[in-house]
Write an enzyme that holds these catalytic residues in place. Structure first.
Site, PDB file in Angstrom:
ATOM      1  N   ASN A 120      -9.667  43.238  59.013  1.00  0.00           N
ATOM      2  CA  ASN A 120     -10.371  44.144  58.113  1.00  0.00           C
ATOM      3  C   ASN A 120     -11.232  45.035  58.997  1.00  0.00           C
ATOM      4  O   ASN A 120     -12.258  44.598  59.510  1.00  0.00           O
ATOM      5  CB  ASN A 120     -11.237  43.346  57.129  1.00  0.00           C
ATOM      6  CG  ASN A 120     -12.131  44.240  56.281  1.00  0.00           C
ATOM      7  OD1 ASN A 120     -11.982  45.471  56.298  1.00  0.00           O
ATOM      8  ND2 ASN A 120     -13.045  43.639  55.541  1.00  0.00           N
TER       9      ASN A 120
ATOM     10  N   LYS B 197     -12.995  47.430  58.154  1.00  0.00           N
ATOM     11  CA  LYS B 197     -14.190  47.932  57.454  1.00  0.00           C
ATOM     12  C   LYS B 197     -14.317  49.443  57.713  1.00  0.00           C
ATOM     13  O   LYS B 197     -13.296  50.098  57.888  1.00  0.00           O
ATOM     14  CB  LYS B 197     -15.425  47.143  57.869  1.00  0.00           C
ATOM     15  CG  LYS B 197     -15.208  45.633  57.686  1.00  0.00           C
ATOM     16  CD  LYS B 197     -16.444  44.799  57.747  1.00  0.00           C
ATOM     17  CE  LYS B 197     -16.076  43.338  57.537  1.00  0.00           C
ATOM     18  NZ  LYS B 197     -17.239  42.448  57.456  1.00  0.00           N
TER      19      LYS B 197
ATOM     20  N   HIS C 291     -14.231  42.166  48.159  1.00  0.00           N
ATOM     21  CA  HIS C 291     -14.925  41.809  49.396  1.00  0.00           C
ATOM     22  C   HIS C 291     -16.425  41.754  49.092  1.00  0.00           C
ATOM     23  O   HIS C 291     -16.937  42.538  48.285  1.00  0.00           O
ATOM     24  CB  HIS C 291     -14.636  42.837  50.495  1.00  0.00           C
ATOM     25  CG  HIS C 291     -15.116  42.388  51.836  1.00  0.00           C
ATOM     26  ND1 HIS C 291     -16.440  42.494  52.196  1.00  0.00           N
ATOM     27  CD2 HIS C 291     -14.482  41.792  52.868  1.00  0.00           C
ATOM     28  CE1 HIS C 291     -16.585  41.977  53.419  1.00  0.00           C
ATOM     29  NE2 HIS C 291     -15.411  41.550  53.842  1.00  0.00           N
TER      30      HIS C 291
ATOM     31  N   GLU D 143     -18.875  42.841  50.564  1.00  0.00           N
ATOM     32  CA  GLU D 143     -19.590  44.108  50.766  1.00  0.00           C
ATOM     33  C   GLU D 143     -19.403  45.038  49.564  1.00  0.00           C
ATOM     34  O   GLU D 143     -20.278  45.851  49.255  1.00  0.00           O
ATOM     35  CB  GLU D 143     -19.140  44.750  52.096  1.00  0.00           C
ATOM     36  CG  GLU D 143     -19.696  43.960  53.282  1.00  0.00           C
ATOM     37  CD  GLU D 143     -18.839  43.955  54.524  1.00  0.00           C
ATOM     38  OE1 GLU D 143     -17.933  44.788  54.647  1.00  0.00           O
ATOM     39  OE2 GLU D 143     -19.075  43.082  55.392  1.00  0.00           O
TER      40      GLU D 143
ATOM     41  N   GLU E  33     -14.854  33.792  52.138  1.00  0.00           N
ATOM     42  CA  GLU E  33     -15.728  34.397  53.135  1.00  0.00           C
ATOM     43  C   GLU E  33     -17.180  34.120  52.767  1.00  0.00           C
ATOM     44  O   GLU E  33     -17.753  34.829  51.921  1.00  0.00           O
ATOM     45  CB  GLU E  33     -15.504  35.919  53.187  1.00  0.00           C
ATOM     46  CG  GLU E  33     -14.114  36.322  53.607  1.00  0.00           C
ATOM     47  CD  GLU E  33     -14.097  37.702  54.239  1.00  0.00           C
ATOM     48  OE1 GLU E  33     -13.569  37.826  55.344  1.00  0.00           O
ATOM     49  OE2 GLU E  33     -14.643  38.655  53.646  1.00  0.00           O
TER      50      GLU E  33
ATOM     51  N   GLY F 290     -20.175  38.855  59.945  1.00  0.00           N
ATOM     52  CA  GLY F 290     -20.808  39.781  60.878  1.00  0.00           C
ATOM     53  C   GLY F 290     -22.088  39.240  61.495  1.00  0.00           C
ATOM     54  O   GLY F 290     -22.842  39.976  62.126  1.00  0.00           O
TER      55      GLY F 290
ATOM     56  N   SER G 109     -16.938  35.743  60.926  1.00  0.00           N
ATOM     57  CA  SER G 109     -17.148  35.529  62.363  1.00  0.00           C
ATOM     58  C   SER G 109     -16.047  34.684  63.000  1.00  0.00           C
ATOM     59  O   SER G 109     -16.315  33.912  63.927  1.00  0.00           O
ATOM     60  CB  SER G 109     -18.526  34.903  62.625  1.00  0.00           C
ATOM     61  OG  SER G 109     -19.551  35.786  62.184  1.00  0.00           O
TER      62      SER G 109
HETATM   63  P1  13P Z   1     -16.547  39.364  60.633  1.00  0.00           P
HETATM   64  O1  13P Z   1     -15.292  38.741  61.191  1.00  0.00           O
HETATM   65  O2  13P Z   1     -16.990  40.578  61.364  1.00  0.00           O
HETATM   66  O3  13P Z   1     -17.625  38.348  60.421  1.00  0.00           O
HETATM   67  O4  13P Z   1     -16.154  39.904  59.170  1.00  0.00           O
HETATM   68  C1  13P Z   1     -15.508  39.062  58.294  1.00  0.00           C
HETATM   69  C2  13P Z   1     -15.072  39.859  57.125  1.00  0.00           C
HETATM   70  O5  13P Z   1     -15.886  40.273  56.322  1.00  0.00           O
HETATM   71  C3  13P Z   1     -13.657  40.167  56.990  1.00  0.00           C
HETATM   72  O6  13P Z   1     -13.368  40.695  55.740  1.00  0.00           O
END
Ligand code: 13P
Length: 247
Positions: free
Chosen positions: A9, A11, A94, A96, A165, A171, A209
């Site tokens: 992803n 982002k 997601h 976010e 997640e 992150g 992560s």
């Molecule tokens: P990270 O791997 O950067 O923690 O992000 C995970 C994520 O949100 C994937 O959709």
């Protein structure tokens, strides 16, 4: 045995030159992976990535989609549009999106429904915040999020991919331990099993992560069928290493 899925992803990262370099480096090192691989890229780069990935072993995904079919929804992207650019997957719900765009369980369920009806596999994301985990509400929260998607999609639920997640692990460099992740995956697996006789085919991804150091242990858990990778998917060597761990 079903093949694991490692999905990146990106982002809101990337650019025309950086995307091309990253994909070329991935393809150069990919060989014949033992797992399925996908990249969920920003909408603006779907066309570019479609051209670069077409005919390779890497599938294309989007990061969000409208719950509506078409019409007066300024700024939104429809499933039909994603299909035209060869998207096989679309992230839905997601954290976010839930957090910054106020996406409710109902909206997430409708997006998953729209994707399924369009022949796009929704990668439905669920996960608890740190406050919810500390309050002992992890199970309740993820089960509520998944229940909405099951309710809206009936027997089609066996066509989704589900990603757990934990928001506190995204992150932050804080990964859920393999045991913590497996525990929640087992709960989700049981919920899917109760909802569908075909639930065995549903892939359950872990995200938060995941990196070359912790991937193998997470991917070795009984109910973890792959990973949804943020930061580490932006570095070809790291993403390739995670892919190798899943093979
Ligand atoms: P990270 O791997 O950067 O923690 O992000 C995970 C994520 O949100 C994937 O959709």
């Amino acid at each position: 045995m079903k093949k694991k899925l490692i999905a990146g992803n990106w982002k809101m990262n990337g650019g025309l030159a950086a995307n091309e370099a990253l994909i070329r480096n991935l393809l150069a090192g990919l060989g014949t992976p033992g797992c399925q691989v996908a990249l969920c890229v920003p909408t603006a780069y779907l066309a570019q990535c479609h051209d670069l990935l077409n005919g390779t072993g890497i599938d294309l995904g989007a990061q969000d989609v409208s719950q509506h079919e078409a019409g007066a929804f300024t700024g939104e992207i429809s499933c039909a549009m994603l299909k035209e650019f060869g998207a096989r997957y679309c992230l839905v719900g997601h954290s976010e999106r839930r957090q910054y765009h106020a996406e409710t369980d109902t909206v997430v369920a409708l997006k998953a429904q729209r994707a399924l009806a369009s022949g796009i596999t929704p990668i439905v994301c669920v996960g608890e915040t740190l406050a919810e985990r500390e309050a002992g509400r992890t199970e309740e929260v993820v089960k509520r999020q998944l229940a909405a998607v099951i309710h809206a999609n009936g027997h089609c639920i066996s066509e989704i991919v589900l990603a757990y997640e934990p928001v506190w692990a995204i992150g932050t460099g804080k990964t859920a331990s393999a045991e913590q992740a497996q525990q929640v995956h087992a709960v989700l697996r049981a919920q899917l099993k109760a909802a569908s006789s075909q639930s065995d085919r549903i892939l359950l991804l872990y995200g938060g992560s995941m990196n070359p150091v912790n991937a193998a242990q997470l991917l070795a858990q009984a109910d973890i069928d792959g990973g949804l990778i943020g930061g580490a998917s932006l570095k070809a060597p790291d993403f390739l290493s995670i892919i190798a761990s899943a093979g």
